[in-house]
Write an enzyme that holds these catalytic residues in place. Structure first.
Site, PDB file in Angstrom:
ATOM      1  N   HIS A  60      49.540 -15.434  38.175  1.00  0.00           N
ATOM      2  CA  HIS A  60      49.641 -16.397  37.077  1.00  0.00           C
ATOM      3  C   HIS A  60      50.219 -17.734  37.521  1.00  0.00           C
ATOM      4  O   HIS A  60      51.118 -17.810  38.357  1.00  0.00           O
ATOM      5  CB  HIS A  60      50.381 -15.816  35.863  1.00  0.00           C
ATOM      6  N   ASP A 161      58.244 -16.848  40.427  1.00  0.00           N
ATOM      7  CA  ASP A 161      57.466 -16.081  39.447  1.00  0.00           C
ATOM      8  C   ASP A 161      56.554 -17.075  38.732  1.00  0.00           C
ATOM      9  O   ASP A 161      57.003 -17.762  37.828  1.00  0.00           O
ATOM     10  CB  ASP A 161      58.417 -15.381  38.480  1.00  0.00           C
ATOM     11  N   GLU A 191      50.561 -16.057  31.231  1.00  0.00           N
ATOM     12  CA  GLU A 191      51.025 -14.695  31.498  1.00  0.00           C
ATOM     13  C   GLU A 191      52.358 -14.423  30.814  1.00  0.00           C
ATOM     14  O   GLU A 191      52.590 -13.337  30.279  1.00  0.00           O
ATOM     15  CB  GLU A 191      51.165 -14.476  33.010  1.00  0.00           C
ATOM     16  N   GLU A 192      53.243 -15.416  30.837  1.00  0.00           N
ATOM     17  CA  GLU A 192      54.628 -15.180  30.410  1.00  0.00           C
ATOM     18  C   GLU A 192      54.771 -14.918  28.906  1.00  0.00           C
ATOM     19  O   GLU A 192      55.836 -14.527  28.447  1.00  0.00           O
ATOM     20  CB  GLU A 192      55.525 -16.357  30.827  1.00  0.00           C
ATOM     21  N   ASP A 214      52.146 -10.384  41.691  1.00  0.00           N
ATOM     22  CA  ASP A 214      53.253 -10.967  40.923  1.00  0.00           C
ATOM     23  C   ASP A 214      54.575 -10.544  41.560  1.00  0.00           C
ATOM     24  O   ASP A 214      54.590  -9.670  42.430  1.00  0.00           O
ATOM     25  CB  ASP A 214      53.169 -10.506  39.453  1.00  0.00           C
ATOM     26  N   HIS A 300      63.314 -14.808  36.682  1.00  0.00           N
ATOM     27  CA  HIS A 300      63.474 -15.561  35.434  1.00  0.00           C
ATOM     28  C   HIS A 300      64.779 -16.354  35.395  1.00  0.00           C
ATOM     29  O   HIS A 300      65.330 -16.601  34.326  1.00  0.00           O
ATOM     30  CB  HIS A 300      63.328 -14.656  34.204  1.00  0.00           C
TER      31      HIS A 300
HETATM   32 CO    CO Z   1      57.669 -13.702  34.713  1.00  0.00          CO
HETATM   33 ZN    ZN Z   2      55.305 -13.121  36.754  1.00  0.00          ZN
END
Ligand code: CO
Ligand code: ZN
Length: 329
Positions: A60, A161, A191-192, A214, A300
Site C-alpha cells: 500500500h 508502513d 489500505e489504512e 507489508d 504506526h
Molecule cells: Co498500517
Molecule cells: Zn501497512
C-alpha cells in the site's frame, strides 16, 4: 536502495491522497514493465505480461494521518484520525499538510491516562480562526512530519508502513529476470482505512494467487508483547493475522522457496492487524493469498524502524515466487 527508501518515506501520501507517492513509484518502474496505470480509486497497477499464472502483489502507498474537523476562534485545529493512531505517539509531534503547513500537536490539561483524541489539538501558529483559515480548511489531511534517518543497517522513518513494502516491489521489478507469469504489481490506495484499494484492484485483476507485502510488528524490544518476529532475522512469512489466514499452499510455497533459495525467513502470527491479503483473498470466488512481512518496530509511530537485511530477503522472496513454475495454483 537507501535513496529509494528515503524518497518514498519522505513523500506526502495520506490515505486517499496517494498520487505523490504513486507518481514517484511510476517514474522508478515505468521502463521495466509492459503497462502502468492508475485506476479510479488511485491504485497504481504495473503489469509485466506473461502466459503463466496471474499473480498479484500488493503494497500500500498510503500512510496514516489526521484530518481537520474543526477550527476554533483562537486558531487551534481539532482533528480526527485517518487510520490507526496511538495517541501517546502524537504528543509533541508535528504534522504536515499537503501545502507544506506544519502544525504541532498539543493537549488540554488532564491526566495522561484519560487522554482521548478530542483533548488534542493542532497549533499551526495562527492566532485566530481567520488566520488559520488562510492556511488550512476543514477536511484537510496531514501526515507526520519526520525526516528519514539512516542508522546504518537499520533505517528509521515515518510511513515505513508501507513505503518499505513499495520499495521491496520497486526493487523486485527492477531486478526481475526470468518469469513467464502474468505479474501485477499493485501500489494500493486506502489500505489504512480498511484495505479498500486492494479490494477493487483484486476484483479487476482476478488473480490466481495474491501476495501482500507489508510491515509486521516484532517482539524483540524490552518487555515487548510476546511475538516470535525479530528485526534482522529475515522475511516474515505470515501464517495468520486478523484479516487473513494465509492459504496453506501460499505459506508452504514461500517456505519451500525460502529454504531452497537460502533466503532468511521467520514465521509470523500477528494477533491484531491486517494487510491487503485480507481483501484479495475474498475476491470473487476466492483467491489463495498470503503475505510477506517486513519486520518493523514502533509500527504506526513517526519513527518506524526496519533492517535492510530483512528488506533484501523480502525482495529475494518476491523474485523467487516470480521465477517458480507455481504449478500448485
Ligand atoms: Co498500517
Ligand atoms: Zn501497512
Amino acid at each position: 536502495m537507501k535513496s529509494l527508501i528515503k524518497d518514498l518515506v519522505e513523500s506526502y501520501g495520506p490515505t486517499g491522497f496517494e498520487s505523490e507517492v504513486t507518481d514517484k513509484i511510476r517514474s522508478y518502474i515505468t521502463d521495466y514493465v509492459d503497462e502502468c496505470y492508475v485506476d479510479p480509486l488511485g491504485n497504481l497497477i504495473a503489469r509485466k505480461k506473461g502466459s503463466g499464472k496471474k499473480v498479484m502483489f500488493s503494497a500500500h502507498a498510503d500512510e496514516i494521518g489526521v484530518i481537520v474537523t474543526y477550527i476554533d476562534d483562537d486558531g487551534f485545529l481539532r482533528f480526527s484520525n485517518v487510520g490507526g493512531l496511538n495517541l501517546l505517539t502524537l504528543l509533541g509531534n508535528r504534522v504536515r499538510f499537503a501545502n507544506g503547513v506544519i502544525g504541532v500537536i498539543g493537549r488540554e490539561k488532564g491526566e495522561l491516562k484519560d487522554l482521548t483524541l478530542d483533548k488534542l489539538f493542532i497549533d499551526i501558529g495562527a492566532d485566530s480562526k481567520k488566520e488559520a483559515r488562510k492556511k488550512v480548511a476543514i477536511g484537510d489531511f496531514a501526515i507526520f512530519h519526520r525526516e528519514f534517518c539512516d542508522l546504518g543497517q537499520r533505517l528509521v522513518a515515518k510511513s515505513m508502513d508501507d513505503r518499505i513494502g513499495c520499495a521491496v516491489l520497486v526493487e523486485a521489478i527492477r531486478r526481475l529476470d526470468q518469469s513467464n507469469h502474468d505479474l501485477y504489481f499493485v501500489f494500493s490506495a486506502q489500505e489504512e482505512v480498511g484495505l479498500r484499494g486492494a479490494r477493487t484492484a483484486a476484483y479487476g485483476i482476478d488473480p490466481d494467487l495474491g501476495i501482500a507485502i507489508d510491515v509486521t510488528r516484532t517482539g524483540d524490544t524490552p518487555e515487548a508483547p510476546r511475538m516470535d518476529v525479530s528485526l534482522g532475522k529475515g522475511a516474515a512469512i505470515k501464517v495468520k493475522d486478523s484479516s487473513v489466514i494465509a492459504h496453506p499452499k501460499v505459506k508452504n510455497l514461500m517456505v519451500r522457496l525460502a529454504e531452497s533459495s537460502h533466503i532468511k525467513y521467520q514465521l509470523e502470527v500477528l494477533e491484531a492487524g491486517g494487510t491487503d491479503a485480507g481483501a484479495i483473498h475474498l475476491t470473487k470466488s476466492g483467491v489463495p493469498s498470503g503475505t510477506i512481512s517486513i519486520p518493523c518496530r514502533y509500527v504506526h509511530s513517526p519513527s518506524e524502524m526496519i533492517d535492510l537485511d530483512d528488506v533484501q530477503n523480502c525482495v529475494d522472496l518476491v523474485l523467487a515466487i516470480c521465477r517458480d513454475p507455481l504449478e500448485e495454483f
